[in-house]
Design an enzyme around this catalytic site. Structure first.
Site, PDB file in Angstrom:
ATOM      1  N   ASP A  39      20.202   2.234 -49.339  1.00 36.30           N
ATOM      2  CA  ASP A  39      20.101   1.236 -48.358  1.00 36.30           C
ATOM      3  C   ASP A  39      21.117   0.806 -47.349  1.00 36.30           C
ATOM      4  OD1 ASP A  39      21.670   0.143 -50.222  1.00 36.30           O
ATOM      5  OD2 ASP A  39      20.874  -1.724 -50.506  1.00 36.30           O
ATOM      6  N   GLU A  40      22.119   1.914 -47.138  1.00 37.34           N
ATOM      7  CA  GLU A  40      23.176   1.694 -46.359  1.00 37.34           C
ATOM      8  C   GLU A  40      23.791   2.966 -46.023  1.00 37.34           C
ATOM      9  OE1 GLU A  40      26.928  -0.081 -48.185  1.00 37.34           O
ATOM     10  OE2 GLU A  40      25.911   0.124 -50.029  1.00 37.34           O
ATOM     11  N   ASP A  48      23.700  -1.858 -42.815  1.00 35.64           N
ATOM     12  CA  ASP A  48      23.364  -2.101 -44.434  1.00 35.64           C
ATOM     13  C   ASP A  48      22.093  -3.044 -44.303  1.00 35.64           C
ATOM     14  OD1 ASP A  48      23.380  -2.846 -46.868  1.00 35.64           O
ATOM     15  OD2 ASP A  48      25.502  -4.066 -46.835  1.00 35.64           O
TER      16      ASP A  48
END
Length: 397
Positions: A109-110, A11
């Site tokens: 984003d993860e 993350d």
């Protein structure tokens, strides 16, 4: 022999804001808010991401941008630069693929990684997590938090637990020591109402839920009660699912002022259908499920969907379905946001009703011509008439 599972959740910390601080050293250590223009506290829209410095003022993602401005007027407010963020995201994914092909991206984003079959190439599972963080920092200058556990849910919780710049490993032997003391709200699928109901039953931690009678939970919450009981006991059989293609294509727009003007709403819906239609054709996709999203005054958000027999990427078909969904949706408040999404894909080479083939071929040529004009002269060079004129009229500028 059954192989132990090692699931990693990566993350990126305050992703959009961290990129902006990386690219402009003067903003490092400053409260940075990425989102809509606050317009001195009168702006529309919401916060997309904010730096950890901004979070100290109580600012968080999805907060109205006007509220964020009131909490910290001196913050650096920046627009969303999705092209730049997507480029960095692709850099990170290339790093992750050096560690395993089993990657499930979750947003920009993860991601989840299954390193069960590859960690031995890098040492231990924990050493693999350390190397992932190190490589991301070396190649992008950004910080990632990593969670490592035998199951997806616990890996996700672990990465959140260590933020920012964390690396939290939960071994199979220590799973319950980590999981059971946590508040029940940390469990996937426990929203505000479910949490309140569980609290009323005396269930305040994941451990309390794990020790409850599963049949009692099923009577109260149905199938979801059993599902939550399994998760509380560390039973999560969901695999990391590599994503080979997009699951949906969507666009949405927020009005400068909440509106009940039907012409303005109708024009925006046509514009959104044009955007989605063009993106589908660029990706070589057609979809059968068309979804309308509406957000009204007060931030209540609703969706309505229709599934059609033949997959399409034609703007007229999308617009007709969206119009029907909108007309059948009854509400009294003004509209703040509208969105259009298409999913349930097939490749655009799909052949349906042969009697429609000739007509569809002509329509396809028209769409291809419009696409060519937009590529040469820009997105705003040509529009369907409903976006700013009468129906069935194409305006070129």
């Amino acid at each position: 022999m059954v192989r132990d599972r090692y699931i990693v959740h990566v993350d990126m910390d305050a992703f959009f804001a961290a990129i902006e601080q990386r690219d402009n050293p003067a903003w490092r250590g400053q409260p940075v808010v990425v989102g809509s223009d606050p317009k001195g506290g009168r702006g529309r829209g919401v916060v997309s991401t904010c730096s950890y410095e901004a979070r100290k003022f109580g600012i968080h993602s999805a907060m109205p941008i006007s509220t964020a401005y009131q909490k910290c007027p001196r913050a650096v407010f920046l627009p969303v630069d999705m092209e730049k963020y997507s480029l960095v995201s692709r850099q990170i994914h290339r790093v992750l693929y050096d560690f395993t092909p089993e990657i499930e991206p979750i947003g920009i984003d993860e991601a989840f990684l299954d390193i069960s079959g590859s960690y031995h190439l890098f040492g231990t599972p924990r050493q693999t997590g350390v190397l992932i963080k190190k490589r991301i920092k070396e190649e992008t200058g950004l910080i990632a938090s990593v969670g490592l556990a035998p199951v997806k849910m616990v890996a996700k919780i672990a990465s959140d637990f260590g933020k920012p710049d964390g690396l939290v490993e939960v071994t199979k032997e220590k799973l319950f020591d980590f999981l059971w003391p946590l508040e029940i709200s940390k469990l996937w699928g426990v929203g505000v109402k479910t949490r309140q109901s569980l609290n009323e039953m005396g269930i305040r931690t994941i451990g309390h839920l794990a020790k409850k009678d599963v049949n009692e939970l099923k009577k109260i919450f149905g199938v979801n009660g059993e599902h939550l009981w399994f998760l509380a006991n560390g039973i999560d059989e969901r695999d990391v699912e590599p994503e080979t293609s997009a699951k949906s294509v969507s666009n949405e727009t927020t009005f400068a002022k909440d509106t009940a003007d039907q012409d303005e709403i109708d024009s925006s819906l046509m514009w959104l259908c044009e955007k989605v239609s063009g993106r589908l054709r660029s990706a070589g996709l057609k979809g059968r499920t068309i979804t309308l999203k509406i957000r009204v005054t007060g931030f209540q958000t609703y969706t309505r969907a229709a599934t059609i027999p033949e997959p399409t990427n034609f703007v007229d078909v999308l617009y007709q379905q969206i119009q029907n969904l909108y007309k059948n949706f009854k509400f009294r408040k003004k509209v703040r946001l509208v969105g259009v999404r298409v999913s349930n894909f097939v490749l655009s080479g799909f052949q349906g009703d042969l009697f429609k083939e000739k007509t569809d071929s002509k329509t396809e040529k028209i769409h291809q011509a419009v696409d060519a004009i937009k590529r040469k002269f820009g997105e705003d060079s040509i529009h369907r008439g409903r976006t700013n004129a009468g129906p069935n009229f194409i305006r070129a500028t």
